[in-house]
Structures are given as structure tokens and as C-alpha cells.
Scaffold this motif. Sequence first.
Motif, short mmCIF file in Angstrom:
data_model
loop_
_atom_site.label_atom_id
_atom_site.label_comp_id
_atom_site.label_asym_id
_atom_site.label_seq_id
_atom_site.Cartn_x
_atom_site.Cartn_y
_atom_site.Cartn_z
N SER A 1 87.76 32.34 30.28
CA SER A 1 88.40 33.64 30.53
C SER A 1 89.49 33.91 29.50
O SER A 1 89.78 35.07 29.19
N LEU B 1 78.94 39.93 28.00
CA LEU B 1 80.37 40.16 28.29
C LEU B 1 80.55 41.30 29.29
O LEU B 1 81.39 41.23 30.19
N ALA C 1 79.78 40.04 32.65
CA ALA C 1 80.87 39.18 33.14
C ALA C 1 82.01 40.05 33.66
O ALA C 1 82.61 39.76 34.69
N GLN C 2 82.28 41.16 32.96
CA GLN C 2 83.37 42.04 33.41
C GLN C 2 83.03 42.76 34.70
O GLN C 2 83.91 43.19 35.43
N CYS D 1 73.96 26.52 35.07
CA CYS D 1 74.94 27.31 34.32
C CYS D 1 74.57 27.10 32.85
O CYS D 1 74.77 26.04 32.28
N ILE E 1 76.93 30.31 30.95
CA ILE E 1 76.85 31.45 31.88
C ILE E 1 76.48 30.99 33.29
O ILE E 1 75.48 30.30 33.48
N ALA F 1 86.45 39.75 36.28
CA ALA F 1 85.85 40.93 36.91
C ALA F 1 86.91 41.80 37.58
O ALA F 1 86.79 43.02 37.60
N ASP G 1 90.03 35.51 36.72
CA ASP G 1 88.89 36.20 37.31
C ASP G 1 88.73 37.53 36.57
O ASP G 1 89.32 38.54 36.95
N LEU H 1 78.14 38.00 36.21
CA LEU H 1 78.10 36.67 35.58
C LEU H 1 79.52 36.15 35.47
O LEU H 1 80.48 36.91 35.51
N ARG H 2 79.63 34.84 35.28
CA ARG H 2 80.95 34.27 34.97
C ARG H 2 80.77 33.33 33.79
O ARG H 2 79.78 32.59 33.73
N LEU H 3 81.69 33.38 32.85
CA LEU H 3 81.62 32.45 31.71
C LEU H 3 82.38 31.18 32.04
O LEU H 3 83.43 31.21 32.70
N ARG H 4 81.85 30.07 31.57
CA ARG H 4 82.49 28.76 31.71
C ARG H 4 82.41 28.06 30.38
O ARG H 4 81.50 28.32 29.60
#
Length: 461
Positions: free
Chosen positions: A30, A363, A366-367, A340, A312, A250, A248, A371-374
Motif C-alpha cells: 500500500s 491498480l 485495488a482502489q 495470492c 495480487i 480501497a 486499506d 483486489l488487494r496488493l501484497r
Amino acid sequence: MTDSVAAIYNREDYPSMSHPTGHPSIMAASAIFGGLRTSHVPTSRILEIGCASGHHILPIAAAFPDASLTAVDLSNHAIEKAKSIAQSAKITNVQFLCADIKNWRPSAHQYDYIIAHGFFSWVDDEAKSALLDICQHALTPNGVAMISYNTQPGWALRQPLREMTNALRHMPACKNSSILALDLIESAMEGTDTDYGKYLISLIKDAKAKGEQQLKFDDLGPINDPCYFSQFVQWCQAAGLKYVSESDIALSNPAMLPEGAKSLLPNLRNDPLLQQQLADFFTGRTFRTSLICRADANLWQPTWEEVAEYSIELLMPIPATGNPITDRIAEVIHQQQPDCVPMRALLADIQTCDPEQAVTVILQLAQLGILRLRSIPYRRLQSMPEHPRLSLLNEHYLKAGLSIVDALHNPCKIAPSDRKVLLNCNGINSFDDIMRQCAEEKQVQSAHALLQFMNDRGLLC
Ligand SMILES: C[S@@+](CC[C@H](N)C(=O)[O-])C[C@H]1O[C@@H](n2cnc3c(N)ncnc32)[C@H](O)[C@@H]1O
């Protein structure tokens, strides 16, 4: 330290938990949205402030045996409990310290990640400023800290509810129970049809869902001091720190705003902090997990190749859009569930698209919170272990009736019937033995699904 804060944490067990947004793998990914490139998580140095009995930090320590971790709390019994759990789970890379941070400082510039979840809004101003001072003093030049806090104006109506509940629970009818006090307020509001009344009732329901033990420390704790995002940023600046982004991502997404607000915000593109503050006004946001770094840290605009180094996690199915790039990304990610996936591997799989455009779409997803980036990928075991067992740490949590923590740091509450099955996963019983035992209780199907679910979430070894 107000005595009331020390008193409650020294007297009672805080029901601590794992918090994904306070996991360095998510903090690192993030942070790039704010242009900060942080250190490699598996070999990093990590500090947690207000660790309670270690339910957040211990799974991180277990996942990264080459990382070096320190965790501090003023509650002696919480620290003793954390040490004993670490010992029984054979976790040796975390040092637990019992200290009041008002009188404690680590050596300078030594932590890549600092985590303070559930701390800032629940302590007095002296402890708040000690926390910011520790971040300024102990972060490495590209280090990042995650501080969670309650925000205004979202808390504007929750505070009167807090005052009212705290006052009413001392009435004999409420027997010092917050839930009984909330019941009383709810029944007094019965039949209300004003917007205010309906909102208050929804807040009462939310509060009751947290349960007596959680409420006692959180909403109704001795201190609960929400602030405006802009105030938080000013405190950070005064302490020699600066805002990076939210852990976070989003929740700071302008796409979530009302249409009118969306048209206003682009005009403020040059003032992202004001944009964030206005977004809190429009959405009534109540909580933030903000990432901050040293004021002298170097922030830059990451290239798509740098972003492609992250992995992801799918949080919810990607809806069909008719856009060939998005739909192809969705197809590949859905196929790999629940892994992931490293973004590089994904880009190789979707060769037909321009990788830069694909990263832009990722991206955006993710916003939107899809999805979430790790920074660290996760791949489940391809087959069920022959003699499944939980990690020593999760075995301890299971036996203690606490939530276990999956490979992505999500807390998982285990139902009593499932608990019985999982206690049989001891590394001695084979998968077939476990199923035979369940057959006697006519539970084979649900046990099979449970173990599959556990394996998918990286909970079996
Ligand atoms: C609300 S709990 C949060 C626990 C955990 N981080 C979580 O989010 O689940 C706050 C913790 O901070 C600790 N704490 C409060 N003031 C402190 C201080 N001045 N120095 C060190 N620890 C403190 C308390 O003992 C308590 O364990």
C-alpha cells in the motif's frame, strides 16, 4: 498515562486479534500508492506498539523466521502471556517488552515497519505524542509506520452514544453491562421514524454486535478520542513525519464518493490531503489505518515495472466489464483462486495485453477494493497433507478457544463442531483416519469441506 487506561489493561485480558491492514506485506504494497518503497519484509525489522498478548505479531514472526521483531505493551500480564505463547509455539524471533512508551525509546533508525493498531485513539495525548516520537526516531529512512485511529466526523454521533451508554450502565437495571444499557436505549427509541433515530438505532446494533468484552476496551474504553484526518496529519508533521497513504487503499478511493463530490475532488488533485479530508466528510468515515514515514523520506512515482513486483489477492469476484483487458485479468486471477498471485506471473499468463495497461487496470481494481496488493505471494499446498496438522501457534489458539490466523493474516473464528474435527488434525492421524472418525458422527461431508477450506487458506501443514 491516565491511570484508567493502565488500570483496565493491567486488570483484564484485551481480546486481541490479527489485523490484515497491519501486516507488513500489505503495508509495503500500500505504501507504493504514496510513492514509498519499503524494505524486503521477510528479513526486515518490525516493531509493534501496544501488542497486548501478541495475537497480531506472533503469526507475523512465525511467517518470517528471518525477520527480527520487537513488541511492547505496558500490561505485564499481557506480555507474560505473549511470551508463554511464543515459547509453546517455538517462535524465537520476537522480543516482548513490558514498558510504558512514555518512558521507553528504542535505538535510532532501526525499524523498517512499525505497527500501532488500536492504540492512538485509546490513549492520552502524552502517549500519542510518544508514539509519533518513536516513529520519527526509530524508523529507517524508507521505513513505514501504520497507525490506526477513529476519525471525525464519522464518530460525531457515536460519541454521544458512548457517553449515554457509559452513564446508563451504572443504573441498577443495567447491572454494569453495556449491552443492557444499549438495550435500554434501543427500547427507548422504539417507534422512532426520524433519520436521526434510525441512524442511532443502527449504531446501537453495530455496537451490540461487538459484544461486552470488546466494547469495554474499544467504543466504551476509558479514552476514545477520534480526530479529523487533517489533525492527524498535522500532528505527524509537527513530529517530523509525513503521510504516505492508507494501508486499506480501497477506503480512500474517490470512486466510492457521491457523484457530486466526485466532480469536486479532481479540482483538488494538487492537494491530496484536502481531498482525503473531504472524502471523510462525504462518507462519514469512522476509522483509518494510515501509513506514515519520516519527513525526509524519498517519495517517488513508481513505474509500472516496480508495481508489477507485488502480488495480487482477490477480495471479491471481478465483475464482467466487456473491457478485454479487465476480463482477461479476471479470467486468469479467478482460475488461480485462492492463491495470492505474483503480478509478474499474471502478466506472463495474459500475454495478449499490454503489461502497462494491465497494471493500470490492476491498480484500479485495488482502489475499488476488489483486489488487494501484497508484497509477498501466497500459494496453497497443491494437495491435502497426508497427516494434516495446524501450526503450533494455531493449535495453541484453537485449544484456547481463540480465533486462528490464516496465511494471509485473516482471523478465523472456529465453530465448536469444527473445533472438534480440527483437534484431530494433530500430525499423527492421517486424513483418512480423520474422515473415519467423522463418519461415525455422520459429518464426513462437512469435515471434508472444512479441511479443504483450511488447506486453501494455508492453515494445514
Ligand atoms: C486497544 S489495545 C490494542 C491491542 C492490539 N494492538 C489490537 O489492535 O488488537 C491497546 C494496547 O495498548 C497498550 N497500551 C496502552 N497505553 C500504553 C502505553 N503508554 N505504553 C505501552 N502500551 C500501552 C494496552 O495495554 C493495550 O494492550
